[in-house]
Structures are given as C-alpha cells and as structure tokens.
Design an enzyme around this catalytic site. Structure first.
Site, short mmCIF file in Angstrom:
data_model
loop_
_atom_site.label_atom_id
_atom_site.label_comp_id
_atom_site.label_asym_id
_atom_site.label_seq_id
_atom_site.Cartn_x
_atom_site.Cartn_y
_atom_site.Cartn_z
N ALA A 154 147.78 -13.16 138.77
CA ALA A 154 148.81 -13.91 138.63
C ALA A 154 148.50 -14.94 137.67
CB ALA A 154 149.56 -14.26 139.70
N GLU A 183 144.90 -13.66 130.67
CA GLU A 183 144.25 -12.92 129.69
C GLU A 183 145.11 -12.63 128.53
OE1 GLU A 183 147.06 -10.43 131.67
OE2 GLU A 183 145.87 -12.03 132.51
N ASP A 231 148.00 -24.31 88.73
CA ASP A 231 147.64 -24.12 87.56
C ASP A 231 149.15 -23.99 86.73
OD1 ASP A 231 144.81 -24.00 87.70
OD2 ASP A 231 145.00 -22.17 88.55
N ASP A 260 141.22 -20.24 89.50
CA ASP A 260 140.78 -18.98 89.16
C ASP A 260 139.21 -18.98 88.30
OD1 ASP A 260 141.41 -20.17 86.55
OD2 ASP A 260 143.27 -18.77 86.19
N ASP A 285 136.38 -23.89 89.84
CA ASP A 285 137.34 -24.22 90.47
C ASP A 285 136.89 -24.18 91.95
OD1 ASP A 285 139.11 -24.70 88.73
OD2 ASP A 285 139.95 -22.62 88.62
N ASP A 316 152.49 -8.48 128.46
CA ASP A 316 151.52 -8.33 127.16
C ASP A 316 152.28 -7.74 125.91
OD1 ASP A 316 149.32 -9.15 128.39
OD2 ASP A 316 148.57 -6.95 129.07
#
Length: 834
Positions: free
Chosen positions: A263, A267, A309, A565, A569, A663
């Site tokens: 409990a 996990e 840019d 690019d 840079d 889960d």
C-alpha cells in the site's frame, strides 16, 4: 570536373539492390528493448516481489485459492507494466525514425533527400557547411571543404579536403569520413563505405539521436521512491512485529506487513514518468516537433520568451527577386526589356551563387538566370569578418571574381567614395523599408590568382531585393503567444529597416525600436539586460551575439526558448532553457545542440509545442498528486483497523486489485486527458515552480484524508450490525468508487465534457472495475477469496454515494468555481513594474 547536377547517380533499383546486399547505413543496432527484457525488468520490481512473497505465504498456509489469485495478480501486474513500457518503446522507436538524419543525394539524375540509413556505396552526396558526413567517400571536383575530424582523431583543428590531387608536398586529401563535420564550404562526395565498414564504424563508435540518460526529474523522483520505499518496508516490519507480539499471530502479522508495504510503496511514480515522457515526446512529434532531450518536455510549459529567427520562422523562406537597382537604373526582374545595367547586376549575383543552389536566395536567382555549367576556380565562403560570398571564374581573358553579400561588406570590398555610398545607401533604405531583404553585388577582373578577395579592385554593380513575405499563420500565432503570456523577440542578421518592417507585419512589438549587433557588442552583461527589457527586434546580429541575448533575457528572469539553424547558433541553443533547431534548413550542429527540432520549421509549431508542454506538465502533476492521495487511504485502511482492534479491512488481494486500477488510471488515463480550454490564456508557471514538491504532497494528503475518514467510518459503523464480511464489502466499494471519483476530480480538464471521447479510457477502466466488483460481491466462490459478504442494495447504494462524495468533492468545488467565472491573475509582461 562536371558539376554535381550533371551526375546521374545511381538509379532507384540499383540503390535498392545495394541496400539489400550491404545493409542499412547504421553504426549501431536499434536500441529498442525486447518484450522479454521489459518483462525481466518488471519481475525485479518490489511490487512483484512482495506479491510473490504473499502468494507463497498463502500457499504455505494451504489457502490455495488466494495464493493462486495473488500469483495471477502478480502476473497481471507484470503484464500491465510490460504493456505500458512496450507502448513507450514503440513511441521512442517512432521518434528515432523521425530523427534519422536526412542527406541530399543525386539519384535518377536529380537531387533528392533520403534518410541517411538508406545510403549505399556509389551514391553521390551533396555536402554543405554544418552537415555531418553520413558515410565515407571521396570528394569530386575542385571544391575545398574545411572538416572537423575530431570525432575520429581527437584533433580539434579543422583539416582541408579537396577533390583536386594534392602536390607532392601538399596537405590536401579527397577523403571524407562518416561522422566528421563540414565547418566551411560545400562539395560533392561519392560514397565508398557505409555503416560498420566506415572508419568510424570500425572503431566501434555509435551515434545516438535520442538520449538514453535519465532526466533530472526522473532522478529526483527515483530518490523519492527509494526513500519512501525504504520507510514503507521499515514500517511494514514494525507492524508485522507488533501484530505478532501483541496477538501472537506471526503469519497474519507477516501478511499485514506485506499489505502495508504494497500500500505504501509508490511504484507508480517511475512508471508514470516513463509513460508521460515517452508518450509526450511522441505526441509532440505528431505536431512536427521532435524531442531530442526529454528534459525539454518539463521546461516547455514554463517558457516566457521566444527568441526566433526572421527568415523561415516568421517568413515563408520562399525568396523571390522583387527589385534590382544599379547606379544607372532601377526596376523589376520581369521588366521587358530589362535594362543592361540591371542585367549585369543579375548576372553578377548568379556568378556569386552556388552552381548547385540550395539557399533560398540562390534558388531565386537561379529561377531568373540558369547557374553556370562549369565550377568556380576558387570560393571564399561567408565569414564573420566578411559577410559576403566571393567566387572566382575562368574567362577567355583571364579571371572574373563576383561577390554577393551584405551591403556593408560589399561596399568595403569596392572601396566606394562617400557620394557613391550615399546613393547606394539611399536606395538600400528605400528597398529595406518595403520589407525586402537586400544584397549587394560587385565584380573584379584580374589575371593572376589571389590569396584573399581584399587584394582585388571590385566594381560595385548594384543591389538585389528579395521578397520573403510573413507566413500567413504567424500573426495569429503571435496573438496566441501574447494571450499565453509569452513574449516574442525577433533576432536576425538582416538590415535594420527590413527587420522592423517584417516584425511589424508579423505583429511583434516594435514600439521600443530595435537594437543592432554593434549596439549589443558595446554593452556589458548588466547594461544589455537593462536595455532589452522592452526591445523585441534585433538586427544585424552576429550568431555569437545570440548567446549574449539569451543570457541577458535569462538575467531578467525569463525562461528562454531560442531558435537557430546555423553552425554558430549552437552556443545559444545550448545556453537557452529550450533550444529549438530547424529540421528543414538547420545544420546538423544546430540539431545536435538543440533540445527540440521543428520538422516543418513553422513558428506555429513552437506554440503548439508549448501548449502540449503545458498539458503534459499539468497532467503529470495531477497524476502524481493522485498517486499520493490514493495511497493515504489505502495505507491508513490497512493499518488503522488493526490499531483500533477491529478485524483487518484490507488484505494483499484487495490492495493489488486497487493497484491494478491505479497504474492504468494515473499513467494512461491522465496522460490522455485533453488540454484545458484556457491553457493558452494563462501566464506561464513560475520559473521556480517544480513539478512535485511539498505543496503537491500537502494537496495529495488533503485529497486522501477525507477518503480515509469516510471509508473507515463506514466500515466501523457497519461492522457491528452487518458483520466483518459485509462491512468489508461496503467499505471496499466506497474505497474503489472514491478512487475513480478522485481520478476524475483531479484529472478532468475544465471546459471538457464529462463524457468527452478522449476520456473513453477512463470510462473503460471504470466499467471493468464495476464488473469485477459486482462479481467479487455476489459470486460466492469469488466473494470467499476476497472475504466479502453480499451487501444489501441499500448498503451498496450508500457505499457508492459515500465513495463519490469522498473522492469527488474537490471536483465539484472546482466545477462550481469554473461556473462562477473566477478570473485568473492577469499576465504581467517581462520587466513590468521593474
């Protein structure tokens, strides 16, 4: 040597045959884990080991049915983990395929882009500055490349390669090796070794496109899980000892200890993180944003400043020559007839362009005048100290050198007088203020080869104006950015007047004017940070100055996303909180330095990524709060009845059934939860706002304690009148229903309908749990295993109502607040009030 476009290359069928014979051009095998490895990893999880221990205890006691049921539950738990991990692995595999490098090759007589892994021996590859060589090969023709071979040799100094045979004492070589980087120049390479047969492949190196390292969030969460898990195990041992010492029931004490351990151990934390990060990256890829570093997903939702840019990000990057100017004439390229002086301007510009054009401006010029069929004798590429491309060509009378670049650089090459410069600058200002990108051109005739262009006497020919309009979706996207509290700054190397015009057309705030690269260079860090509080347009910026701007914005408290690019840079992309490279026109160096890669180079994709980043962050935080909240009543109900002297309420099989709901609910249902309608009308979260901390723990406790109190009270009230089995049934129904109600209350996005199709996973889980509960309550054989007694319809209704209230009260409050139209805090622009 013939130019690259004259090569026919391999045909498609021959390339396919060679690919089948030699295999893909890959240096390492696919890193995707198999189902067997995932299952083996799941079998080592503490939850499975605890279930195995509980199952062994029941089988030892002769309780065959519960022992086998726990064993089956353990296998189902493993199967659930395997399914989730397999989905994550599938998402990562899809991302790796998207991130595979793309190369330009000549096949079937034309240049085309293909995945680097499909390259074969004999292919003709076109290499340009900023690209990594995809395989080993030999340069063809006189092109000169500067190549960084440090990946192979460790030597940081670039070497020079050329297809021209070197003199006996020369240092030139035509060899190009996989993994090496083209620092300057462009060339044509014939591939002669691929994959493991390359020099890099032979030394056992491997390339990675998606990092395997754990993010800071995963590491910190792992530490939390270990800490809580260790405390849970110690607590479980204490409970087992107390149970045995006080009651003398050591086996029952061991079972109680295992129940509490199951409990308490959270996990789900690492499972949820793994699922969210991998599926989040996959979802971003569907929106044309490739995630190279998972940590960027954590940072996206908090971005407050986008530095972008101009060309190709705000504009269409679809250049067209719109104007020609010379000291003798002015006009458009489609004028009939075109003035001879303007024809000279156009011809000179073409002579200064690549014979295999890839740059948008070179392509625009090639559309008006076909590029030369021969190759230049000498090329000086664009350089920091000379923002111009210069090429020398053989002519019947000697040599002619053409230059094309920034007006300032070409003016300097031409050594123009003050009056000549004034006339050219006047024309330049007029063209630039109309939003045109302007290049100047010049040429020089000479006999002997020269070491540098500055040795020549250039004649100024004129100006070429290129139209690159603002992309149609940019103004609307900028409105979204403003509503989301995100400032946008445009950083360009273009002329100031052009930058202001384009920025204004796009919708960027130009009220504070602009700063130039020269102004940036003249300020120290503190002065620059103060100066840019209001400025959002930066022109004539050198690539290296982008780094200074990033740091200045960060000094002002901004979370900066920076696009880039080019090769230069990379430092700015590394320094930015979120580095964004262009996938279409960007260099390999920029992509390697970036956290994200825009596959379509669109500004709107950045904002789409921010929206998804906010959604992922919000849903992940909700999932972790939900996990914390639901463990409070599970742990409390496993322990408190024992301390109060009442019969145990929960046994391992009960906790496992709830875990099988927790889960999938927290990892899949929460991940699939859609964005809230106002997600992009809120300010970014504070920079220091972590994903999970003390406030989230307190919130989880506040949501979990009412469930604990309600279910425990129901159990203790029903117990004397109905007996242990029926009381356990009613309490367990209330706990299960409150579990689902809490998930909906925490996860449901405001403004999204309760039965929205995107929430079908949650309702599927709810329906499955309802069927399981009804079977466990009213099927005698199953009820015996769960120690349930059949509750009356009235008691069952009471349990359901109690669970809905205990788990859903916070969602009701949230819904009422949304209906009342409670306003969110207004957005304060960066620097406001400072």
């Amino acid at each position: 040597m013939s130019p690259a476009h004259a090569f026919s290359g391999l045909d498609t069928d021959e390339a396919a045959r060679r690919l089948a014979a030699d295999g893909p051009n890959l240096l390492s095998a696919d890193r995707t884990r198999s189902l067997a490895l995932i299952a083996l990893s799941a079998l080592r999880e503490p939850m499975f080991l605890l279930l195995a221990a509980a199952s062994a205890l029941y089988l030892t006691l002769g309780d065959l049915s519960e022992g086998l049921l726990l064993a089956a539950a353990g296998l189902v738990t493993v199967a659930l983990v395997v399914a989730q991990e397999a989905r994550s692995e599938a998402a990562l595999k899809a991302l790796r395929q998207l991130s595979d490098p793309v190369v330009r090759v000549v096949r079937d007589g034309r240049a085309q882009a293909i995945a680097a892994q499909n390259l074969v021996c004999g292919d003709i590859v076109l290499l340009a500055e900023g690209q990594r060589a995809p395989a080993d090969g030999a340069l063809l023709g006189p092109d000169i490349l500067q190549i960084d071979e440090s990946a192979l040799t460790g030597e940081s100094v670039a070497v020079v390669r050329s297809g021209v045979p070197a003199p006996p004492d020369g240092a030139l070589s035509d060899r190009v090796f996989a993994g090496t980087l083209v620092v300057a120049g462009q060339g044509v390479v014939r591939i002669d070794a691929t994959g493991p047969r390359t020099a890099l492949g032979r030394i056992g190196a491997s390339l990675s496109t998606i990092g395997e390292s754990r993010t800071p969030l995963q590491k910190s969460t792992g530490r939390i899980v270990i800490w809580i898990g260790a405390m849970a195990l110690v607590f479980a041992v204490v409970v087992a000892l107390a149970y045995g010492l006080l009651r003398g029931l050591w086996i029952d004490g061991a079972l109680a200890g295992i129940t509490i351990a199951i409990a308490l151990i959270p996990e789900e934390f690492p499972v949820v993180l793994s699922v969210f990060l991998s599926l989040g990256a996959w979802r971003l890829a569907q929106h044309q944003v490739l995630v190279r570093r998972a940590a960027a997903i954590e940072a996206l939702g908090g971005a407050t400043m986008l530095c972008v840019d101009k060309t190709g990000t705000l504009t269409e990057n679809r250049m067209a020559v719109a104007a020609l100017w010379s000291p003798q004439a002015e006009g458009r390229p489609d004028d009939e007839p075109l003035a001879p002086a303007l024809r000279d301007v156009l011809d000179t510009a073409v002579r200064a362009s690549s014979p295999q054009p890839t740059d948008p401006m070179d392509l625009a010029l090639a559309a008006l005048a076909p590029p030369a069929t021969e190759r230049p004798e000498q090329v000086w590429p664009l350089a920091t100290h000379r923002l111009a491309v210069v090429q020398t060509w053989r002519t019947p009378d000697g040599r002619r050198t053409a230059a094309k670049g920034s007006p300032e650089a070409v003016f300097a090459l031409c050594r123009m007088t003050a009056s000549e410069t004034a006339a050219a600058r006047s024309a330049l200002e007029r063209l630039a203020s109309g939003g045109l990108r302007v290049l100047a051109v010049a040429e020089a005739d000479h006999d002997a080869a020269v070491a540098a262009p500055e040795e020549l006497e250039f004649r100024f020919r004129g100006l070429v104006g290129f139209l690159d309009p603002v992309a149609a979706d940019v103004p609307a996207a900028l409105e979204v950015a403003r509503a989301a509290g995100i400032d946008v700054a445009m950083i360009t190397g273009d002329y100031p007047a052009t930058a202001l015009k384009i920025a204004g057309d796009a919708g960027i705030d130009v009220s504070a004017g602009l700063m130039t690269g020269a102004e940036i260079a003249a300020l120290d860090e503190a002065a620059l940070a103060a100066r840019i509080r209001d400025v959002r347009v930066f022109a004539r910026v050198q690539p290296g100055q982008k780094l200074a701007l990033v740091r200045a914005f960060q000094a002002n408290g901004a979370v900066v996303a920076m696009t880039g690019d080019g090769v230069n840079d990379a430092p700015a992309l590394e320094a930015a909180d979120i580095g964004v490279a262009m996938g279409g026109r960007g260099t390999d160096v920029a992509r390697e330095a970036a956290d994200l890669v825009l596959l379509d180079d669109r500004f709107g994709s950045i904002l789409g990524a921010v929206r998804l980043g906010r959604r992922i962050f919000t849903n992940l935080r909700r999932a972790l709060i939900y996990i914390t909240a639901i463990h409070v009543p599970i742990a409390g109900l496993a322990l408190l009845p024992i301390l109060l002297g009442a019969p145990p309420l929960l046994f391992p099989i009960h906790v496992v059934l709830l875990e099988l709901v927790i889960d999938p609910v927290c990892s899949l249902a929460f991940e699939a939860e859609p964005s809230e309608e106002d997600a992009m009308r809120r300010p970014p979260r504070p920079q220091r706002s972590g994903l999970f901390g003390l406030m989230e723990i307190v919130t989880g406790l506040a949501r979990g304690l009412p469930i604990l109190a309600t279910v425990l009270a129901l159990y203790l009230i029903v117990l004397p009148a109905a007996g242990e089995a029926v009381a356990r049934s009613a309490a367990y129904v209330a706990l299960a229903v409150s579990n689902l109600a809490l998930a909906l209350a925490i996860g449901a996005s405001a403004g999204v309908g309760l039965f929205d199709p995107r929430r079908r996973l949650f309702w599927s889980i709810s329906a499955s749990l309802a069927v399981i509960l009804l079977t466990a309550l009213y099927a005698p054989a199953v009820a015996h295993v769960f120690r349930f007694g059949a509750p009356s319809p009235g008691l069952l209704s009471l349990a359901v109502a109690a669970g809905l209230f205990a788990g859903g009260w916070s969602g009701l409050v949230r819904w009422l607040r949304a209906r009342s139209g409670a306003a969110r805090p207004p957005y304060q622009p960066l620097g406001a009030g400072a």
